[in-house]
Scaffold this active site. Structure first.
Site, PDB file in Angstrom:
ATOM      1  N   TYR A  33      99.944 -74.506  21.442  1.00  0.00           N
ATOM      2  CA  TYR A  33     101.261 -74.005  21.050  1.00  0.00           C
ATOM      3  C   TYR A  33     102.253 -75.146  20.975  1.00  0.00           C
ATOM      4  O   TYR A  33     101.970 -76.262  21.423  1.00  0.00           O
ATOM      5  CB  TYR A  33     101.739 -72.902  22.001  1.00  0.00           C
ATOM      6  N   ARG A  52     102.944 -83.849  17.988  1.00  0.00           N
ATOM      7  CA  ARG A  52     102.176 -83.399  19.141  1.00  0.00           C
ATOM      8  C   ARG A  52     101.276 -82.216  18.780  1.00  0.00           C
ATOM      9  O   ARG A  52     100.138 -82.107  19.262  1.00  0.00           O
ATOM     10  CB  ARG A  52     103.086 -83.040  20.305  1.00  0.00           C
ATOM     11  N   ARG A 100      82.679 -62.616  20.361  1.00  0.00           N
ATOM     12  CA  ARG A 100      82.866 -63.394  21.585  1.00  0.00           C
ATOM     13  C   ARG A 100      81.600 -64.171  21.964  1.00  0.00           C
ATOM     14  O   ARG A 100      80.561 -63.590  22.276  1.00  0.00           O
ATOM     15  CB  ARG A 100      83.273 -62.472  22.738  1.00  0.00           C
ATOM     16  N   HIS A 102      80.990 -68.401  23.710  1.00  0.00           N
ATOM     17  CA  HIS A 102      81.789 -69.559  24.115  1.00  0.00           C
ATOM     18  C   HIS A 102      81.839 -70.716  23.114  1.00  0.00           C
ATOM     19  O   HIS A 102      82.919 -71.227  22.843  1.00  0.00           O
ATOM     20  CB  HIS A 102      81.325 -70.076  25.483  1.00  0.00           C
ATOM     21  N   LYS A 149      98.666 -79.421  24.638  1.00  0.00           N
ATOM     22  CA  LYS A 149      99.560 -78.275  24.892  1.00  0.00           C
ATOM     23  C   LYS A 149      98.805 -76.988  24.589  1.00  0.00           C
ATOM     24  O   LYS A 149      98.997 -76.357  23.542  1.00  0.00           O
ATOM     25  CB  LYS A 149     100.836 -78.417  24.047  1.00  0.00           C
ATOM     26  N   GLU A 182     104.562 -83.227  37.062  1.00  0.00           N
ATOM     27  CA  GLU A 182     105.582 -82.709  36.137  1.00  0.00           C
ATOM     28  C   GLU A 182     105.881 -81.272  36.536  1.00  0.00           C
ATOM     29  O   GLU A 182     105.281 -80.731  37.470  1.00  0.00           O
ATOM     30  CB  GLU A 182     105.085 -82.770  34.694  1.00  0.00           C
ATOM     31  N   LEU A 207     101.901 -83.558  30.271  1.00  0.00           N
ATOM     32  CA  LEU A 207     102.222 -83.374  28.859  1.00  0.00           C
ATOM     33  C   LEU A 207     103.187 -84.476  28.432  1.00  0.00           C
ATOM     34  O   LEU A 207     104.126 -84.819  29.164  1.00  0.00           O
ATOM     35  CB  LEU A 207     102.878 -82.004  28.632  1.00  0.00           C
TER      36      LEU A 207
HETATM   37  N1  PLP Z   1     105.496 -80.393  30.649  1.00  0.00           N
HETATM   38  C1  PLP Z   1     105.009 -79.160  30.437  1.00  0.00           C
HETATM   39  C2  PLP Z   1     103.862 -78.686  31.281  1.00  0.00           C
HETATM   40  C3  PLP Z   1     105.557 -78.338  29.449  1.00  0.00           C
HETATM   41  O1  PLP Z   1     105.054 -77.111  29.237  1.00  0.00           O
HETATM   42  C4  PLP Z   1     106.656 -78.804  28.694  1.00  0.00           C
HETATM   43  C5  PLP Z   1     107.280 -77.978  27.661  1.00  0.00           C
HETATM   44  O2  PLP Z   1     106.926 -76.863  27.404  1.00  0.00           O
HETATM   45  C6  PLP Z   1     107.145 -80.091  28.951  1.00  0.00           C
HETATM   46  C7  PLP Z   1     106.535 -80.860  29.923  1.00  0.00           C
HETATM   47  C8  PLP Z   1     108.298 -80.645  28.169  1.00  0.00           C
HETATM   48  O3  PLP Z   1     107.881 -80.969  26.862  1.00  0.00           O
HETATM   49  P1  PLP Z   1     108.888 -80.969  25.650  1.00  0.00           P
HETATM   50  O4  PLP Z   1     109.992 -81.908  26.020  1.00  0.00           O
HETATM   51  O5  PLP Z   1     108.079 -81.503  24.528  1.00  0.00           O
HETATM   52  O6  PLP Z   1     109.351 -79.581  25.450  1.00  0.00           O
END
Ligand code: PLP
Length: 287
Positions: A33, A52, A100, A102, A149, A182, A207
């Site tokens: 996403y 990204r 379904r 895997h 993501k 994070e 991320l």
């Molecule tokens: N870290 C995580 C786990 C996230 O889900 C997000 C945003 O959804 C971020 C960091 C921040 O990323 P961005 O600045 O690209 O929104």
């Protein structure tokens, strides 16, 4: 006018939007996403989020559902149809629908795409930033590819619930070395006791935040001492300031960590300045 969603090639009423029960996103979290902030009706940091998305899809070997140019049009149209001035647009792409099993289906199905948009009340967001918000810490328990993501967010869901139950907006994951990685949906920053602005480096299992990257570029010209160096919850609690970044929060001052005040318990000057700078940058560059 009610909300409108984009689902697999069609704009439909949000309340009636649906995907197949054998969508691999639903069955296996086999999808990715992206989230863009919408400012003045336009996408903030658009190029970074597109880049990204491409990377996340590539890492999972899911084909792009359409060209970037076409996607840009559909995203803009979703924002327009929902009459969003300030808010968020959410895009999800899964590997598609298949019986379904895997392994990747062979032949590959058509990727499934969903886009939704929602308004955010700018007055509420501003008030929250002026007051500052709280975070809690929680043990890191996510997989080793947090740079992708993916829609596989169960640890993030549980961490956010823990935060909510503690009256906080975010949970900071703490790894086996006792270092903050994070937030569950944001990157974590402090201005440490020595006045150094710090955030975790992207070689770590985090991320690569688009807001984080934009802010780093903005900081470059400010003469602020900055290091991509991890910090412990104890360092964060004794820091001068803390804040989080992300498309959902932009730059949000953090004034409490696990119930302890950061600094004097009010948003600090660096976080306030960076919020202002980031929003100006994002409005200028939005498309
Ligand atoms: N870290 C995580 C786990 C996230 O889900 C997000 C945003 O959804 C971020 C960091 C921040 O990323 P961005 O600045 O690209 O929104």
């Amino acid at each position: 006018m009610g909300r409108i969603a984009y689902v697999n090639g069609r704009f439909v009423r949000h309340a009636e939007a649906a995907v197949h029960i054998e969508d691999r996103g639903y069955q296996f979290s086999d999808g990715v996403y992206e989230v863009w902030a919408v400012l003045d009706g336009k996408l903030a940091d658009s190029a970074g989020h597109f880049a990204r998305l491409k990377r996340s899809l590539g890492e999972l070997r899911i084909p792009a559902p359409m060209s970037d140019a076409a996607l840009k049009i559909v995203l803009a149209e979703t924002v327009r149809k929902n009459r969003i001035r300030e808010g968020l647009v959410y895009l999800q792409v899964t590997r598609g629908v298949a019986p379904r099993d895997h392994p990747f289906p062979d032949p590959p199905p058509v990727p499934a795409i969903v886009i939704t948009a929602k308004a955010v009340d700018p007055a509420i967001a501003k008030q929250r930033a002026q007051k500052g918000a709280a975070v809690v810490t929680t043990p890191e328990n996510r997989w080793g590819r947090c740079d992708i993501k993916t829609v596989s967010l169960l640890p993030n869901v549980l961490a956010k619930q823990k935060a909510k139950e503690a009256g906080a907006v975010e949970a900071w994951f703490v790894d086996d070395l006792g270092l903050v990685t994070e937030g569950a949906s944001s990157n974590a920053w402090i201005v440490d006791a020595a006045g150094v602005l710090r955030t975790r480096d992207i070689q770590a299992n985090i991320l690569r935040g688009v807001t984080r990257a934009s802010l780093l570029a903005l900081i470059d010209g400010l003469g602020v001492t900055f290091e991509e160096r991890p910090f412990t919850p104890a360092e964060a609690k004794s820091a001068k300031e803390a804040f989080i970044t992300g498309a959902g929060t932009l730059v949000l001052p953090i004034v409490r960590i696990d119930g302890a005040n950061v600094g004097n318990g009010a948003p600090g000057p660096v976080a306030k300045r960076l919020r202002h700078l980031y929003i100006e940058h994002a409005r200028r560059g939005a498309d």
